[in-house]
Design a protein around this motif. Structure first.
Motif, PDB file in Angstrom:
ATOM      1  N   THR A  45       0.898  -1.293   0.295  1.00 43.60           N
ATOM      2  CA  THR A  45      -0.097  -0.506  -0.023  1.00 43.60           C
ATOM      3  C   THR A  45       0.699   1.209   0.162  1.00 43.60           C
ATOM      4  O   THR A  45       0.708   2.432  -0.112  1.00 43.60           O
ATOM      5  N   LYS A  46       2.495   1.218  -0.052  1.00 44.75           N
ATOM      6  CA  LYS A  46       3.430   2.490   0.330  1.00 44.75           C
ATOM      7  C   LYS A  46       4.291   2.232   0.283  1.00 44.75           C
ATOM      8  O   LYS A  46       4.709   0.670   0.346  1.00 44.75           O
ATOM      9  N   SER A  47       5.574   1.990  -0.911  1.00 42.07           N
ATOM     10  CA  SER A  47       6.201   1.330  -1.441  1.00 42.07           C
ATOM     11  C   SER A  47       7.546   2.253  -1.734  1.00 42.07           C
ATOM     12  O   SER A  47       7.176   3.706  -2.144  1.00 42.07           O
ATOM     13  N   GLY A  48       8.517   1.629  -1.506  1.00 39.58           N
ATOM     14  CA  GLY A  48       9.302   2.920  -0.903  1.00 39.58           C
ATOM     15  C   GLY A  48       9.627   4.122   0.376  1.00 39.58           C
ATOM     16  O   GLY A  48       9.218   3.459   1.230  1.00 39.58           O
ATOM     17  N   LYS A  97       8.155   3.867  -6.255  1.00 38.19           N
ATOM     18  CA  LYS A  97       7.645   4.286  -5.151  1.00 38.19           C
ATOM     19  C   LYS A  97       6.408   5.495  -4.825  1.00 38.19           C
ATOM     20  O   LYS A  97       6.388   6.173  -6.373  1.00 38.19           O
ATOM     21  N   TYR A  98       6.085   5.039  -4.020  1.00 36.74           N
ATOM     22  CA  TYR A  98       4.925   5.678  -4.185  1.00 36.74           C
ATOM     23  C   TYR A  98       4.413   5.905  -2.762  1.00 36.74           C
ATOM     24  O   TYR A  98       4.728   5.126  -2.024  1.00 36.74           O
ATOM     25  N   ALA A  99       2.860   7.309  -2.618  1.00 40.26           N
ATOM     26  CA  ALA A  99       2.619   7.061  -0.920  1.00 40.26           C
ATOM     27  C   ALA A  99       1.298   6.121  -0.920  1.00 40.26           C
ATOM     28  O   ALA A  99       1.273   5.463  -1.729  1.00 40.26           O
ATOM     29  N   TRP A 100       0.603   6.188   0.349  1.00 42.50           N
ATOM     30  CA  TRP A 100      -0.526   5.450  -0.117  1.00 42.50           C
ATOM     31  C   TRP A 100      -1.140   5.136  -0.903  1.00 42.50           C
ATOM     32  O   TRP A 100      -2.118   6.137  -1.719  1.00 42.50           O
ATOM     33  N   LEU A 101      -1.524   4.671  -0.999  1.00 40.51           N
ATOM     34  CA  LEU A 101      -2.677   3.725  -2.165  1.00 40.51           C
ATOM     35  C   LEU A 101      -4.075   3.950  -1.475  1.00 40.51           C
ATOM     36  O   LEU A 101      -3.823   4.440  -0.469  1.00 40.51           O
ATOM     37  N   THR A 102      -5.315   4.903  -2.441  1.00 42.10           N
ATOM     38  CA  THR A 102      -6.719   5.072  -1.367  1.00 42.10           C
ATOM     39  C   THR A 102      -7.485   4.374  -0.691  1.00 42.10           C
ATOM     40  O   THR A 102      -6.662   2.758  -0.989  1.00 42.10           O
ATOM     41  N   LYS A 103      -8.376   3.866  -0.041  1.00 41.35           N
ATOM     42  CA  LYS A 103      -8.748   3.197   0.719  1.00 41.35           C
ATOM     43  C   LYS A 103      -9.716   2.325   0.206  1.00 41.35           C
ATOM     44  O   LYS A 103      -9.902   1.161  -0.289  1.00 41.35           O
ATOM     45  N   GLY A 163      -8.426  -4.362  -4.079  1.00 42.23           N
ATOM     46  CA  GLY A 163      -7.005  -5.956  -3.359  1.00 42.23           C
ATOM     47  C   GLY A 163      -7.849  -6.985  -2.418  1.00 42.23           C
ATOM     48  O   GLY A 163      -7.604  -8.440  -2.878  1.00 42.23           O
ATOM     49  N   ALA A 164      -8.894  -6.691  -1.694  1.00 45.07           N
ATOM     50  CA  ALA A 164      -9.237  -7.816  -1.078  1.00 45.07           C
ATOM     51  C   ALA A 164     -10.463  -8.871  -1.771  1.00 45.07           C
ATOM     52  O   ALA A 164      -9.758  -9.946  -2.062  1.00 45.07           O
ATOM     53  N   HIS A 205      -6.323   5.124   8.035  1.00 46.63           N
ATOM     54  CA  HIS A 205      -6.915   5.209   6.684  1.00 46.63           C
ATOM     55  C   HIS A 205      -6.808   3.905   6.222  1.00 46.63           C
ATOM     56  O   HIS A 205      -7.865   3.703   6.175  1.00 46.63           O
ATOM     57  N   VAL A 206      -6.158   3.275   6.971  1.00 45.88           N
ATOM     58  CA  VAL A 206      -5.753   1.636   7.367  1.00 45.88           C
ATOM     59  C   VAL A 206      -7.441   0.714   7.663  1.00 45.88           C
ATOM     60  O   VAL A 206      -7.796   0.730   7.263  1.00 45.88           O
ATOM     61  N   ILE A 207      -7.444   1.416   9.124  1.00 47.70           N
ATOM     62  CA  ILE A 207      -9.025   1.194   9.917  1.00 47.70           C
ATOM     63  C   ILE A 207      -9.791   1.468   8.514  1.00 47.70           C
ATOM     64  O   ILE A 207     -10.627   0.610   8.896  1.00 47.70           O
TER      65      ILE A 207
END
Length: 332
Positions: free
Chosen positions: A66-69, A90-96, A102-103, A130-132
């Motif tokens: 969900t967040k790379s590099g 490399k990227y910041a957080w994926l959206t909800k 992905g699930a 965000h994860v919650i």
């Protein structure tokens, strides 16, 4: 290998484990130094333990990165670390929405556990929120078990993840305490143990394992298995180093497929009731011996890892079917 193991009746040792007897560190080391000609007897003995507790079921897990590099840590094995020059995304957080999407991919791959992973030292409270949000939506819509791997947690964050419905938290020990400084200098082994304990205290099932093939000694490999037993980790990922180009461990090549099998067998003997998962490096290090690994382990990742490729899910399904094993259905 350093010295030849003493002669051991592996099936008798397995019978003792099934009857509740713990093996000694000497016996565990003997597994690692056993003769290659005895590998089938060793794996058969490990299978007796595996079958007693898990039958022929195989648990499938899927990772989403969900967040790379962008990680400030200097872990020498990791392509996402600050000292890595590996050409990764490399990227910041994926959206909800992307995390929830992905699930459904995990379900398509027949995974029972969906692993939400993010690079970095530790999450902010905003990132935990965000994860919650994603976890709650996934729990409402699917029967997946959810594992999170977000870095170091404090007690409050662990409690909030547990309340949201996170089943498992992964935080690997990675290597032996005495070897840790040669692998990472930006945090300590004790920091990792602390996060495992925060997850346990919050009522989250602890997932913790190691990466093998990073210069650790045989005795240290044994100690790691016993430390994971002491920590009572419910799930133990056994990673085998993929020496990614342009990382500090580039070019490291210590493991053979047979050595990987012995490590898996030893883990099963030391942690008989736990989920032993063949994790990163499975395809690269076990190669043609991947099926034999499931005679000791009862769990694998399906699909890609964080920044390295796995094999096609259909290949894993076929491997499991060819063994006469079956994928464990997700049930809560």
């Amino acid at each position: 290998m350093e010295k030849v193991a003493k002669e051991i009746n592996w099936n008798k040792l397995a019978e003792g484990v099934i009857n509740g007897k713990k093996i000694s560190k000497e016996d565990a080391r003997s597994i690692l130094t056993s003769s290659n000609k005895d590998i089938l007897q060793l794996m058969d003995a490990a299978y007796q333990i595996r079958h007693y507790y898990f039958s022929n079921k195989v648990k499938l897990n899927m990772i989403i990165n969900t967040k790379s590099g962008l990680c400030p840590e200097d872990c020498g094995y990791c392509s996402q670390s600050i000292v890595s020059e590996a050409p990764i995304d490399k990227y910041a957080w994926l959206t909800k929405e992307k995390i929830v999407e992905g699930a459904y991919e995990a379900k398509r791959r027949k995974a029972g556990t969906y692993c939400i992973v993010a690079s970095g030292r530790k999450p902010t409270d905003r990132e935990v929120n965000h994860v919650i949000g994603a976890v709650k939506e996934i729990r409402e819509q699917t029967d997946l078990k959810i594992c999170c791997c977000l870095g170091f947690l404090n007690e409050n964050q662990a409690s909030r993840l547990a309340e949201a419905g996170v089943h498992r938290y992964n935080h690997n020990l990675n290597t032996h305490a005495d070897h840790y400084e040669s692998i990472c200098s930006t945090h300590t082994y004790e920091d990792r143990v602390e996060t495992v304990n925060h997850a346990k205290d919050a009522g989250i099932s602890p997932c913790s394992g190691a990466i093998f093939g990073m210069g650790e000694t045989l005795d240290q490999v044994v100690d790691i298995a016993f430390e994971l037993n002491r920590l009572d980790a419910d799930s133990i990922p056994c990673n085998f180093l993929v020496a990614v180009e342009k990382t500090p461990l580039e070019g490291t090549k210590e493991l053979t497929p047979l050595q990987c099998l012995k490590i898996l067998a030893m883990m099963r003997f030391v942690n008989p009731t736990k989920e032993i998962r063949i994790s990163g490096g499975r395809e690269v290090n076990l190669r043609g011996l991947q099926p034999l690994g499931l005679y000791a382990a009862n769990s694998i990742f399906v699909g890609d890892y964080l920044t390295t490729e796995g094999q096609e899910p259909t290949d894993d399904w076929q491997l499991i079917e060819d063994l006469g094993f079956e994928i464990e259905e997700c049930a809560l």
